[in-house]
Design a protein around this motif. Structure first.
Motif, short mmCIF file in Angstrom:
data_model
loop_
_atom_site.label_atom_id
_atom_site.label_comp_id
_atom_site.label_asym_id
_atom_site.label_seq_id
_atom_site.Cartn_x
_atom_site.Cartn_y
_atom_site.Cartn_z
N THR A 160 0.83 -1.20 0.00
CA THR A 160 0.00 0.00 0.00
C THR A 160 0.87 1.26 0.00
O THR A 160 0.48 2.29 -0.58
CB THR A 160 -0.94 0.01 1.22
N PHE A 163 2.15 1.32 -3.81
CA PHE A 163 1.06 1.52 -4.77
C PHE A 163 0.25 2.75 -4.34
O PHE A 163 -0.89 2.65 -3.91
CB PHE A 163 0.16 0.29 -4.84
N ASP A 164 0.86 3.91 -4.46
CA ASP A 164 0.26 5.17 -4.03
C ASP A 164 0.47 6.20 -5.14
O ASP A 164 1.60 6.57 -5.44
CB ASP A 164 0.90 5.64 -2.73
N HIS A 165 -0.62 6.66 -5.74
CA HIS A 165 -0.54 7.59 -6.86
C HIS A 165 0.08 8.92 -6.47
O HIS A 165 0.68 9.61 -7.29
CB HIS A 165 -1.93 7.80 -7.46
N MET A 179 5.10 1.30 -9.91
CA MET A 179 4.10 0.92 -8.92
C MET A 179 3.17 2.08 -8.61
O MET A 179 1.96 1.89 -8.43
CB MET A 179 4.80 0.44 -7.64
N SER A 180 3.73 3.29 -8.57
CA SER A 180 2.89 4.47 -8.33
C SER A 180 1.89 4.68 -9.46
O SER A 180 0.72 5.01 -9.22
CB SER A 180 3.79 5.70 -8.16
N TYR A 182 0.73 2.32 -11.52
CA TYR A 182 -0.23 1.22 -11.54
C TYR A 182 -1.22 1.28 -10.38
O TYR A 182 -2.20 0.52 -10.36
CB TYR A 182 0.50 -0.12 -11.51
N SER A 183 -0.97 2.17 -9.42
CA SER A 183 -1.87 2.26 -8.27
C SER A 183 -3.26 2.73 -8.67
O SER A 183 -4.21 2.57 -7.91
CB SER A 183 -1.29 3.23 -7.23
N THR A 184 -3.39 3.31 -9.87
CA THR A 184 -4.71 3.72 -10.33
C THR A 184 -5.60 2.52 -10.66
O THR A 184 -6.82 2.67 -10.78
CB THR A 184 -4.58 4.61 -11.59
N ARG A 186 -7.59 -0.26 -9.51
CA ARG A 186 -8.20 -0.54 -8.21
C ARG A 186 -7.93 -1.98 -7.77
O ARG A 186 -8.16 -2.92 -8.51
CB ARG A 186 -9.71 -0.28 -8.26
N GLU A 189 -2.94 -4.18 -5.34
CA GLU A 189 -2.15 -4.78 -4.27
C GLU A 189 -2.85 -6.02 -3.70
O GLU A 189 -2.18 -6.99 -3.32
CB GLU A 189 -1.86 -3.76 -3.15
#
Length: 364
Positions: A160, A163-165, A179-180, A182-184, A186, A189
């Motif tokens: 988490t 995976f944070d935009h 990873m940032s 791809y966090s879009t 939903r 993770e």
């Protein structure tokens, strides 16, 4: 000019320029008391000086083990605490340490025995006091579901973070920037954790596969429920827009996180001693140092000065979660786990110092 804000007296031991001893004074007092109590227990159980010294050594090793396994926990705690309201900082640093020491180091192992052996709490306590080998055997047999549950929860915590935009500081840009982005997507993770858990379960014997999978799902559900409950409780407490951070929800999150960190250390401690009370003393001493490190990190604003320290801690969390999964297949010494996590944080600290030198500053 308004005075510089700082933690309340119970939560902040001193100003930012306070010496290290100021932060670790309480931990040193607990260390002295714990060593003395450990010696008494060793003497009572063996009646010899060699037995007392052996118990003292085990207590010291357990304390070092707890510190090495939980340094990343201190960094994550500090990251959360810096955004919490002062009263909840104080409550976590007082009540939280009591829950950590007595709850996770004494009550939690007893609860495992109660559930696994289908006995009452008093019977579990009797086993711990009079039949430590049987008590340890029951705990060791419960290692599989604990590894699945704790590993899943910790992996969600680590993923988490990455995976944070909104995350704009990347220690390893080639990985973290992706990873940032791809966090879009939903639930990405959750998909990663479930895929890994199912992959590990396929390598287990059929009789253990179901137990591992169910325990992993419970770990995932616990993380999601804590996230939902944290947001709900904190939003209910907020009366001002600026007061919405860090109330009872954040406190609950940190307590569950501490429990997940403690799983591995509590179970691994029985490789050194089968005496519940010796284990509680050793791990309790270590927990006090983790608390002191947490206070120091918040008070000295270390996370702001060393920009990659958090990254190292969360990589260590992910590494610990993977190790807990792998421990379902093969045994991995806790010393290896602790050294690996400490090594990651050490490299992150070195990278932060190097960045500060190149850019002429310590703030983000």
């Amino acid at each position: 000019m308004s005075p510089t804000p700082k933690l309340p007296p119970a939560a902040a031991p001193g100003p930012a320029h306070a010496p290290l001893f100021h932060y670790f004074r309480a931990a040193l007092v607990v260390t002295i008391l714990g060593i003395a109590l450990g010696g008494v227990l060793g003497w009572q159980s063996t009646g010899t000086w060699s037995g007392a010294l052996s118990t003292l050594f085990i207590v010291a090793v357990l304390a070092v083990l707890e510190i090495s396994l939980s340094f990343d926990n201190a960094v994550v705690n500090a990251n959360k605490l810096k955004d919490m309201r002062p009263e909840w900082q104080r409550r976590f640093l007082t009540w939280g340490i009591l829950i950590a020491v007595f709850g996770m180091r004494i009550v939690f192992p007893l609860l495992i025995v109660v559930i696994a052996a289908h006995v009452g709490p008093w019977e579990a306590l009797r086993l711990a006091a009079t039949e430590p080998d049987s008590y340890a055997h029951i705990l060791e047999n419960a290692h599989l579901p604990i590894a699945a549950f704790g590993g899943t929860f910790l992996m969600m915590v680590g993923l988490t973070f990455f995976f944070d935009h909104d995350k704009d500081i990347h220690w390893l840009p080639w990985l973290e920037s992706r990873m940032s982005r791809y966090s879009t997507v939903r639930g990405i993770e959750v998909a990663v954790v479930l895929a890994l858990a199912l992959g590990i379960s396929r390598l287990l014997p059929e009789v253990e596969r179901h137990l591992f999978t169910v325990s992993a799902i419970w770990g995932l559900l616990t993380f999601l429920l804590v996230e939902v409950l944290s947001g709900f409780l904190d939003s209910r407490q907020a009366t001002l827009a600026t007061a919405a951070k860090g109330g009872i929800g954040a406190f609950l999150y940190l307590e569950v996180l501490d429990a997940s960190f403690s799983f591995d250390g509590v179970i691994g401690a029985f490789a050194l001693s089968h005496n519940l009370f010796v284990i509680a003393i050793g791990l309790g001493i270590g927990a006090m140092y983790v608390r002191s490190m947490t206070i120091m990190l918040v008070e000295k604003q270390t996370l702001a000065q060393y920009r990659y320290l958090e990254h190292g801690a969360f990589y260590a969390i992910i590494a610990l979660s993977v190790i807990m999964y792998v421990q379902a297949l093969v045994e991995i010494p806790e010393v290896v786990t602790g050294l690996f996590g400490a090594g990651l944080i050490g490299v992150a600290l070195w990278s932060s110092v190097r960045w500060n030198r190149l850019h002429g500053g310590g703030c983000e």
